[in-house]
Structures are given as C-alpha cells and as structure tokens.
Design a protein around this motif. Sequence first.
Motif, PDB file in Angstrom:
ATOM      1  N   ILE A  79      -0.887   8.327   1.318  1.00 11.14           N
ATOM      2  CA  ILE A  79      -1.311   6.962   0.973  1.00 11.14           C
ATOM      3  C   ILE A  79      -0.417   5.963   1.705  1.00 11.14           C
ATOM      4  O   ILE A  79       0.635   6.331   2.234  1.00 11.14           O
ATOM      5  CB  ILE A  79      -1.287   6.684  -0.556  1.00 11.14           C
ATOM      6  CG1 ILE A  79       0.151   6.731  -1.099  1.00 11.14           C
ATOM      7  CG2 ILE A  79      -2.167   7.657  -1.303  1.00 11.14           C
ATOM      8  CD1 ILE A  79       0.269   6.209  -2.532  1.00 11.14           C
ATOM      9  N   GLN A  80      -0.858   4.707   1.705  1.00  4.69           N
ATOM     10  CA  GLN A  80      -0.079   3.673   2.398  1.00  4.69           C
ATOM     11  C   GLN A  80       1.236   3.440   1.652  1.00  4.69           C
ATOM     12  O   GLN A  80       1.254   3.271   0.433  1.00  4.69           O
ATOM     13  CB  GLN A  80      -0.895   2.382   2.464  1.00  4.69           C
ATOM     14  CG  GLN A  80      -0.294   1.375   3.434  1.00  4.69           C
ATOM     15  CD  GLN A  80      -1.015   0.044   3.409  1.00  4.69           C
ATOM     16  OE1 GLN A  80      -1.673  -0.310   2.430  1.00  4.69           O
ATOM     17  NE2 GLN A  80      -0.875  -0.705   4.477  1.00  4.69           N
ATOM     18  N   LYS A  81       2.309   3.400   2.412  1.00  2.78           N
ATOM     19  CA  LYS A  81       3.640   3.239   1.810  1.00  2.78           C
ATOM     20  C   LYS A  81       3.794   1.855   1.179  1.00  2.78           C
ATOM     21  O   LYS A  81       4.133   1.721   0.011  1.00  2.78           O
ATOM     22  CB  LYS A  81       4.694   3.440   2.886  1.00  2.78           C
ATOM     23  CG  LYS A  81       6.108   3.305   2.387  1.00  2.78           C
ATOM     24  CD  LYS A  81       7.063   3.668   3.505  1.00  2.78           C
ATOM     25  CE  LYS A  81       8.485   3.411   3.102  1.00  2.78           C
ATOM     26  NZ  LYS A  81       9.418   3.902   4.104  1.00  2.78           N
ATOM     27  N   SER A  82       3.537   0.816   1.989  1.00  4.60           N
ATOM     28  CA  SER A  82       3.569  -0.507   1.382  1.00  4.60           C
ATOM     29  C   SER A  82       2.593  -1.398   2.121  1.00  4.60           C
ATOM     30  O   SER A  82       2.577  -1.437   3.347  1.00  4.60           O
ATOM     31  CB  SER A  82       4.979  -1.084   1.398  1.00  4.60           C
ATOM     32  OG  SER A  82       5.313  -1.480   2.688  1.00  4.60           O
ATOM     33  N   CYS A 134      -3.634   2.388  -5.024  1.00  3.70           N
ATOM     34  CA  CYS A 134      -3.559   3.853  -4.901  1.00  3.70           C
ATOM     35  C   CYS A 134      -2.686   4.427  -6.013  1.00  3.70           C
ATOM     36  O   CYS A 134      -3.048   5.404  -6.655  1.00  3.70           O
ATOM     37  CB  CYS A 134      -2.954   4.263  -3.563  1.00  3.70           C
ATOM     38  SG  CYS A 134      -4.054   4.029  -2.176  1.00  3.70           S
ATOM     39  N   ARG A 135      -1.558   3.794  -6.227  1.00  8.17           N
ATOM     40  CA  ARG A 135      -0.657   4.281  -7.272  1.00  8.17           C
ATOM     41  C   ARG A 135      -1.296   4.178  -8.649  1.00  8.17           C
ATOM     42  O   ARG A 135      -1.177   5.079  -9.466  1.00  8.17           O
ATOM     43  CB  ARG A 135       0.648   3.489  -7.260  1.00  8.17           C
ATOM     44  CG  ARG A 135       1.444   3.805  -6.041  1.00  8.17           C
ATOM     45  CD  ARG A 135       2.558   2.810  -5.864  1.00  8.17           C
ATOM     46  NE  ARG A 135       3.181   3.020  -4.574  1.00  8.17           N
ATOM     47  CZ  ARG A 135       4.448   2.767  -4.292  1.00  8.17           C
ATOM     48  NH1 ARG A 135       5.221   2.273  -5.214  1.00  8.17           N
ATOM     49  NH2 ARG A 135       4.915   2.994  -3.102  1.00  8.17           N
ATOM     50  N   LEU A 155       4.081   9.018   1.698  1.00  5.47           N
ATOM     51  CA  LEU A 155       3.995   7.563   1.824  1.00  5.47           C
ATOM     52  C   LEU A 155       4.173   7.185   3.287  1.00  5.47           C
ATOM     53  O   LEU A 155       5.253   7.370   3.849  1.00  5.47           O
ATOM     54  CB  LEU A 155       5.073   6.901   0.971  1.00  5.47           C
ATOM     55  CG  LEU A 155       5.035   7.255  -0.520  1.00  5.47           C
ATOM     56  CD1 LEU A 155       6.214   6.635  -1.251  1.00  5.47           C
ATOM     57  CD2 LEU A 155       3.734   6.770  -1.148  1.00  5.47           C
ATOM     58  N   VAL A 156       3.116   6.686   3.900  1.00  5.73           N
ATOM     59  CA  VAL A 156       3.127   6.460   5.356  1.00  5.73           C
ATOM     60  C   VAL A 156       2.433   5.146   5.724  1.00  5.73           C
ATOM     61  O   VAL A 156       1.860   4.471   4.863  1.00  5.73           O
ATOM     62  CB  VAL A 156       2.398   7.623   6.082  1.00  5.73           C
ATOM     63  CG1 VAL A 156       3.156   8.927   5.915  1.00  5.73           C
ATOM     64  CG2 VAL A 156       0.970   7.771   5.574  1.00  5.73           C
ATOM     65  N   ARG A 157       2.423   4.807   6.997  1.00 10.27           N
ATOM     66  CA  ARG A 157       1.654   3.642   7.450  1.00 10.27           C
ATOM     67  C   ARG A 157       0.176   4.003   7.438  1.00 10.27           C
ATOM     68  O   ARG A 157      -0.200   5.122   7.779  1.00 10.27           O
ATOM     69  CB  ARG A 157       2.072   3.277   8.878  1.00 10.27           C
ATOM     70  CG  ARG A 157       3.406   2.581   8.938  1.00 10.27           C
ATOM     71  CD  ARG A 157       3.532   1.827  10.240  1.00 10.27           C
ATOM     72  NE  ARG A 157       2.475   0.837  10.374  1.00 10.27           N
ATOM     73  CZ  ARG A 157       2.171   0.224  11.510  1.00 10.27           C
ATOM     74  NH1 ARG A 157       2.825   0.512  12.615  1.00 10.27           N
ATOM     75  NH2 ARG A 157       1.214  -0.671  11.556  1.00 10.27           N
ATOM     76  N   ASP A 158      -0.657   3.061   7.082  1.00 13.22           N
ATOM     77  CA  ASP A 158      -2.084   3.379   6.960  1.00 13.22           C
ATOM     78  C   ASP A 158      -2.686   3.890   8.277  1.00 13.22           C
ATOM     79  O   ASP A 158      -3.545   4.759   8.274  1.00 13.22           O
ATOM     80  CB  ASP A 158      -2.877   2.190   6.389  1.00 13.22           C
ATOM     81  CG  ASP A 158      -2.910   0.991   7.316  1.00 13.22           C
ATOM     82  OD1 ASP A 158      -2.115   0.926   8.276  1.00 13.22           O
ATOM     83  OD2 ASP A 158      -3.750   0.096   7.073  1.00 13.22           O
TER      84      ASP A 158
END
Length: 296
Positions: free
Chosen positions: A10-13, A20-21, A51-54
């Motif tokens: 999922i996207q980290k931030s 998502c969370r 947790l990664v970049r989209d």
Amino acid sequence: MSDRNLRLAIQKSGRLSEKCRDLLAQAGMNFEFRTDRLISRARDQALELMLVRDDDIPGFVKNQVSQLGIVGLNVLEEKLGPSHNGDNPVEIIRRLGFGRCRLSLAVPKAMAFDGISSLSGKRIATSYPRILQNYLKANEISAKVVEITGSVEVAPSIGIADLICDLVSTGATLESNGLREATVLLESEAVLVRPRQELSRAQEDLIEKLLARIDGLQKAKSSKYIMMNAPRDAVYRISQLIPGMERPTILPLMSDDSMVAIHAVASEDVFWETIEKLKEAGASSILVMPIEKIIA
Ligand code: ATP
Ligand code: ZN
C-alpha cells in the motif's frame, strides 16, 4: 518470504494511505504501522504489509514482490497499460470506492475547445504519458506530449504546453490556475490488485478470506437495518416498500395481537420518502440503523 505468507503493498504516505489502513483495520487486519520500516506483519496472521510509493505498486505486484496491492487505477493503467486487457499481468479484483478522481484534459479558459479535434498539433503536459498517448492514438489525433512529473497545472502559464492532462477531483487547482476541465480520459478510484498468475494454495486461501471480509464491509456500507411496529395486516404492503429487502423477521408484540414488529435488512439506503410511505402504510416507531458487517 515463504509461500504461506502473503504480502500486500500500500502507499506509504499520501492520499490513499489512511483509507487503506482504515480498510485493513475494519477487515480485522491489525498492523503495527512504522513508517521507518518497509514491511510490517499483521498480528497473528500470515499477512505482511509493504509501505511503498504508489508508483512502485503495479511493478511489485507484477513481479510478485507482493501478491496484493492497493493503488489508484490511474497509476495502474499508466504503469501497465489498460486494466481491462486480459493480457495485463496484474488483475483488478475489487474496486474499493475511495481515492476517486478523474484524469482529464484541461485547457486555459481562453482556449477554444470544441471536441478532441481541437487538440491537433497542440502541446499537452502530463505525468501520464502512456494513458494520454493511448487516448490520442485511439482518437487519431496528432499532438505533442510533454512529460513532466510535478505541478503539471502550471505548464500552460509558463509556456511549455498549450494544455494539460492531469488528475482532478474538485477542480479547485485547475480553477486557481486559470484552467477548465475539457474531457475526462479515465475515471479513477483505488483498486485491489493481484498477479494474474495463480499463487500458492495458502496464498490463494488468504486472498479469498480477505476478499470475503472486504465484501462484507462493502455490502454493509450500502445497507441499513430497519425496525418498526406495524399492524399485522399491513405487513405485506410494508415489506414491498423497503428497498431490496428479503424475508423480513416478523415478531409478535406483547399484549397486542393486532400488531407486530418488523425487522429487516434493506440493501440500499432508506430515504425519508420511504419512511413517510411506511408511516402512511401504518408503521410506527421506525428505527433505521447502520450495519457494520454482513456475512452471508
Ligand atoms: P507517492 O509519494 O506515493 O508517489 P503521489 O504524490 O504520487 O505519492 P498522491 O498525491 O498521494 O500520490 O495520490 C495518490 C493517488 O490518490 C493518486 O494516484 C490518485 O489515484 C488518488 N487521488 C485521489 N484524488 C486525487 C487528487 N485530487 N489528486 C491527485 N490524486 C488523487
Ligand atoms: Zn506517486
């Protein structure tokens, strides 16, 4: 990683992170979120969260670095091509209903736009060159695509493009840059994706379990639990007024034989108009309540 475990990227931030969370928490998958770590494991489950970049999510799922991912349809199509193409190595398994936005062409307010033929010979700035190129090709338009990564909306005012192709949600950013939305190329929302290729039995089972939970939540979100009292002879008429209702529960009321309590799940929202009709049909003490989970 063992093939008994399943990794979800999922996207980290960013704009999709919180939703998502929330979704995972509601589905009973509780993680310890630490942004200084790439991977966190769900408490007592075989699920790992990445947790990664989209932008990296489509590639990770394609290469099975993760076996599930949540990403915007816009990013998915830009990285891997049209999602409806059966050859796409990544498959959408659920549309999640959040992160809604559109990828649109926007033109300076002063520029005339009457149909896509107005794009001929123009310079279009975008961070979505692949989707834009496909669109231009499908419409047989020859235009120059200027790829830029950030602040696409300023491109016309600084003279590096005539118009832009960018994400829009409210239109406020366009407005403040003197642009107006001309055409929508793609309606986007967050989607849950997996590799098209079959995974291990344990991973497939885990995906199925997660999907059942997500479906239970989504079904609940659009449904309501409705309770009311009604004259026994009005039950049939009332049951026909409740949207999408199947087999209501009818309960006797103490010390009044002519009245019953009706309990039912309505598969859609119950609007004031419906409630007024229920009252006209003899219902009283009407309660409409949200539902948290529906498991068939
Ligand atoms: P990252 O650091 O992960 O690369 P990002 O800056 O590329 O993040 P965000 O701006 O957080 O990405 O947007 C993530 C996704 O949220 C978009 O790809 C899109 O699917 C969705 N989204 C929803 N509304 C908007 C909007 N108004 N503008 C941009 N993206 C939106
Ligand atoms: Zn990104």
